[in-house]
Design an enzyme around this catalytic site. Structure first.
Site, PDB file in Angstrom:
ATOM      1  N   ARG A  15     148.623 158.901 -27.802  1.00 45.28           N
ATOM      2  CA  ARG A  15     149.330 160.028 -28.409  1.00 45.28           C
ATOM      3  C   ARG A  15     148.412 161.235 -28.529  1.00 45.28           C
ATOM      4  O   ARG A  15     148.687 162.311 -28.000  1.00 45.28           O
ATOM      5  CB  ARG A  15     149.867 159.631 -29.790  1.00 45.28           C
ATOM      6  CG  ARG A  15     150.834 160.645 -30.413  1.00 45.28           C
ATOM      7  CD  ARG A  15     150.179 161.794 -31.147  1.00 45.28           C
ATOM      8  NE  ARG A  15     149.260 161.355 -32.182  1.00 45.28           N
ATOM      9  CZ  ARG A  15     148.470 162.169 -32.869  1.00 45.28           C
ATOM     10  NH1 ARG A  15     148.449 163.472 -32.595  1.00 45.28           N
ATOM     11  NH2 ARG A  15     147.652 161.709 -33.796  1.00 45.28           N
ATOM     12  N   CYS A 249     142.469 168.496 -31.986  1.00 42.73           N
ATOM     13  CA  CYS A 249     143.456 169.261 -32.749  1.00 42.73           C
ATOM     14  C   CYS A 249     143.477 170.692 -32.215  1.00 42.73           C
ATOM     15  O   CYS A 249     142.527 171.445 -32.439  1.00 42.73           O
ATOM     16  CB  CYS A 249     143.117 169.254 -34.241  1.00 42.73           C
ATOM     17  SG  CYS A 249     144.244 170.240 -35.242  1.00 42.73           S
TER      18      CYS A 249
END
Length: 315
Positions: A15, A249
């Site tokens: 993911r 991120c």
């Protein structure tokens, strides 16, 4: 040394890794990576996220990916969602192993950018998630506290800020009647250091004496594994990690791109095995899974053991 006898690793590479890459990787390749990871002994793999396909087109085919995987008994195949619409999409896919997870923020600035609300407003809204999970027959057992060490928009998160955020989580637990079995501190953008790990794990244990403390560490500034070692010395036995160090991120506020990926799964397994800590994971097949990830991505990835190999052949 006072180390745990065994740790549990939750794999996030499929993911977190592909979510930050450009779209276009085939379902077959991504499913093959998940299947290779499941064959190593990992008990939980986060496969994909159910998020806005316009903003995150890499995850537009999350449902099809889950359906393409040949699932292995005893392995949980989980997903990430950020809102009710995403959760309901995940719940409509029979192959997703749902879990009741709550998300909180220590950084008000990071929460404002990600959720258009203050950290305290976001915390209060989690009560609605408790009810939604109950409506689906799910027990809320886990909470993540994002940016628990620092934030590029707000700076260092003080111990008092952390205490306040943890106290808000504890208050919600009491108000809703849930019993959190796992509380994760997330170093979302790479501000942690070994001393901060020790003091913040200790504070979290004081507020949640009944819960296992987990860590979600990023290796943004190169000390992710040192932070993991400090956590092991504090008897932390629950970690998120990412095969080959995949991920990051993209919304972290770094001047030169997003935060680096989670600590590398195979490097963490190697460290633990060298220290005599059981993981339940077979290292050599995990190294092969990391090399598969590198072939799929098409460039050299950041893991160390995947390139050097383990020490087993020398023993």
């Amino acid at each position: 040394m006072n180390l745990p006898k065994r740790i549990e690793i939750h794999e996030e590479g499929p993911r977190e890794g592909f979510q930050i890459e450009k779209p276009g990787f085939s379902l077959q390749d991504r499913a093959s990576l998940v299947e290779a990871l499941a064959a190593t002994g990992l008990a939980q793999i986060q496969v994909a996220s159910f998020v806005n396909p316009v903003k995150v087109p890499q995850m537009a085919d999350a449902a099809q990916l889950f359906q393409a995987i040949h699932k292995r008994p005893g392995v949980r195949y989980t997903a990430l969602w950020l809102n009710e619409k995403g959760f309901r999409r995940a719940a409509s896919v029979a192959e997703v192993d749902l879990e009741g997870v709550l998300y909180f923020y220590a950084s008000d600035a990071f929460c404002q950018r990600n959720n258009n609300s203050s950290a305290q407003e976001h915390a209060r809204a989690q009560a609605q998630w408790v009810q939604l999970y109950r409506d689906f027959g799910l027990t809320v057992h886990k909470a993540y506290l994002m940016t628990a060490f620092g934030c590029n928009f707000e700076g260092e998160i003080s111990l008092e800020q952390l205490r306040k955020a943890l106290t808000d989580i504890a208050a919600l637990q009491d108000e809703t009647g849930i019993a959190l079995k796992e509380v994760y501190l997330a170093d979302t953008v790479g501000w942690a250091n070994p001393n901060a790990i020790r003091e913040r794990v200790d504070l979290t244990r004081h507020i949640f004496p009944q819960a296992r403390i987990g860590l979600h560490l990023h290796d943004t500034r190169g000390i992710g594994m040192a932070n993991a070692y400090a956590a092991l010395q504090e008897q932390v036995d629950l970690f998120d990690a990412s095969v080959a160090g995949l991920g990051g991120c993209p919304f972290s506020g770094h001047a030169h791109g997003g935060a680096a990926g989670n600590i590398c799964t195979e490097d963490l397994v190697f460290l633990c095995h060298e220290l005599g800590i059981e993981t339940g994971v077979a290292l050599d097949p995990l190294i092969e899974a990391a090399r598969l990830a590198e072939r799929i991505i098409g460039r050299r990835l950041d893991g160390k053991i995947m390139h050097s190999g383990s020490l087993e052949k020398f023993r």
